[in-house]
Design an enzyme around this catalytic site. Sequence first.
Site, short mmCIF file in Angstrom:
data_model
loop_
_atom_site.label_atom_id
_atom_site.label_comp_id
_atom_site.label_asym_id
_atom_site.label_seq_id
_atom_site.Cartn_x
_atom_site.Cartn_y
_atom_site.Cartn_z
N ASN A 1 0.87 -1.17 0.00
CA ASN A 1 0.00 0.00 0.00
C ASN A 1 0.91 1.23 0.00
OD1 ASN A 1 -1.76 2.08 0.57
ND2 ASN A 1 -2.18 1.42 2.68
N TRP A 2 0.97 1.89 -1.13
CA TRP A 2 1.90 3.03 -1.25
C TRP A 2 1.40 4.30 -0.59
CZ3 TRP A 2 4.33 3.17 -6.85
CH2 TRP A 2 5.04 1.98 -7.07
N LYS A 3 0.13 4.33 -0.21
CA LYS A 3 -0.46 5.53 0.40
C LYS A 3 -0.22 6.75 -0.51
CE LYS A 3 0.04 3.32 4.81
NZ LYS A 3 0.06 3.41 6.26
N HIS B 1 -9.41 1.07 4.77
CA HIS B 1 -8.12 1.22 5.47
C HIS B 1 -8.32 2.15 6.68
CE1 HIS B 1 -4.04 2.52 6.37
NE2 HIS B 1 -3.66 1.38 5.81
N GLU C 1 -6.74 4.56 7.75
CA GLU C 1 -6.56 6.00 7.48
C GLU C 1 -7.80 6.58 6.80
OE1 GLU C 1 -2.75 5.55 5.58
OE2 GLU C 1 -1.90 5.00 7.53
N GLU D 1 -5.27 -4.97 10.60
CA GLU D 1 -4.24 -3.97 10.82
C GLU D 1 -4.51 -3.24 12.13
OE1 GLU D 1 -2.26 -2.78 6.87
OE2 GLU D 1 -4.04 -1.56 7.09
N GLY E 1 2.65 2.26 10.72
CA GLY E 1 3.59 3.36 10.56
C GLY E 1 4.31 3.76 11.83
N SER F 1 3.58 -2.14 10.23
CA SER F 1 5.03 -2.21 10.40
C SER F 1 5.63 -3.57 10.01
CB SER F 1 5.43 -1.83 11.82
OG SER F 1 5.04 -0.48 12.08
N GLY G 1 2.92 -1.15 4.24
CA GLY G 1 2.91 0.27 3.90
C GLY G 1 4.32 0.74 3.61
N GLY G 2 4.94 1.35 4.61
CA GLY G 2 6.27 1.97 4.46
C GLY G 2 7.30 1.11 3.73
P1 PGA Z 1 2.98 0.31 7.60
O1 PGA Z 1 1.50 0.50 6.99
O2 PGA Z 1 3.52 -0.99 7.01
O3 PGA Z 1 3.73 1.50 7.17
O4 PGA Z 1 2.81 0.20 9.09
C1 PGA Z 1 0.62 -0.58 6.82
C2 PGA Z 1 -0.68 -0.10 6.22
O5 PGA Z 1 -1.14 0.99 6.59
O6 PGA Z 1 -1.28 -0.79 5.37
#
Ligand code: PGA
Length: 249
Positions: free
Chosen positions: A9-11, A95, A97, A167, A173, A213, A234-235
């Site tokens: 997930n590149w956000k 998600h 967010e 999640e 993050g 993470s 994500g990251g």
């Molecule tokens: P993260 O994000 O790996 O940066 O913790 C995961 C996500 O939000 O899907």
Amino acid sequence: MRRPFIAGNWKMYKTNREAEKTVQDLKDKLKEVKSVDVMIAPPYTALSLAAGITDGSNIYLGAQNVHYENEGAYTGEISPPMLVSAGCQYVIIGHSERRQYFGCTDKDVNLRLKSAVTAGLKPVVCIGEKLEERESGKTFEVLSAQLSGSLKNLSEEEKNVLIVAYEPVWAIGTGKTATPDMAEEAHKYIRGKLADMYGRPFASGVRILYGGSVKPDNIKDLMAQDNIDGALVGGASLDADSFSQIVKF
Ligand code: PGA
């Protein structure tokens, strides 16, 4: 057997030029991978460009969100048929967010999921508890409510293509991963709840991803758990090196 599924997930990261380089690098690094389903979800603006590179490769393309109407006066939104036409096979829905900053509710998730599947997309539906919910012992209660609402009245077709991502919000993050045992406990609960909702055969086949993470150095222990079938990253998915290490766990 549930086939591992690793998604990136590149956000809100990467211009088209940056995206092009990363997708090209991933395609090269992952070309031998056969036993894992790989999906990347770049921002909307880079989807068509990414589709041009991933087409014919072993990398699936997903979007990070979708509206539930096919078209209409919804400034700034993107519909399921638009995602299909941009080359997507998957879409991330609900998600944390989106839930936290953009008011996405379980009811929205359910509507989006249904429209997405009608258009031919496979949904990755996210759920997870916040820190204060975990600390006050409400994790299972929260997961149960999210599952009941988000996955309400699913048809056979919808169940067949569904992927769930657990999640924990406090692990996204933050560098704080749930320990493999904590994640497994939640995944086991989720699978049990899905069995209550839709029966054991469905629950034992549905893939449940862990997110929060995930890094090259913790993926192996997470994937060793019975009920963890993959990861939503994500990251660490922004860098072709670290994401391909995760895919090749
Ligand atoms: P993260 O994000 O790996 O940066 O913790 C995961 C996500 O939000 O899907």
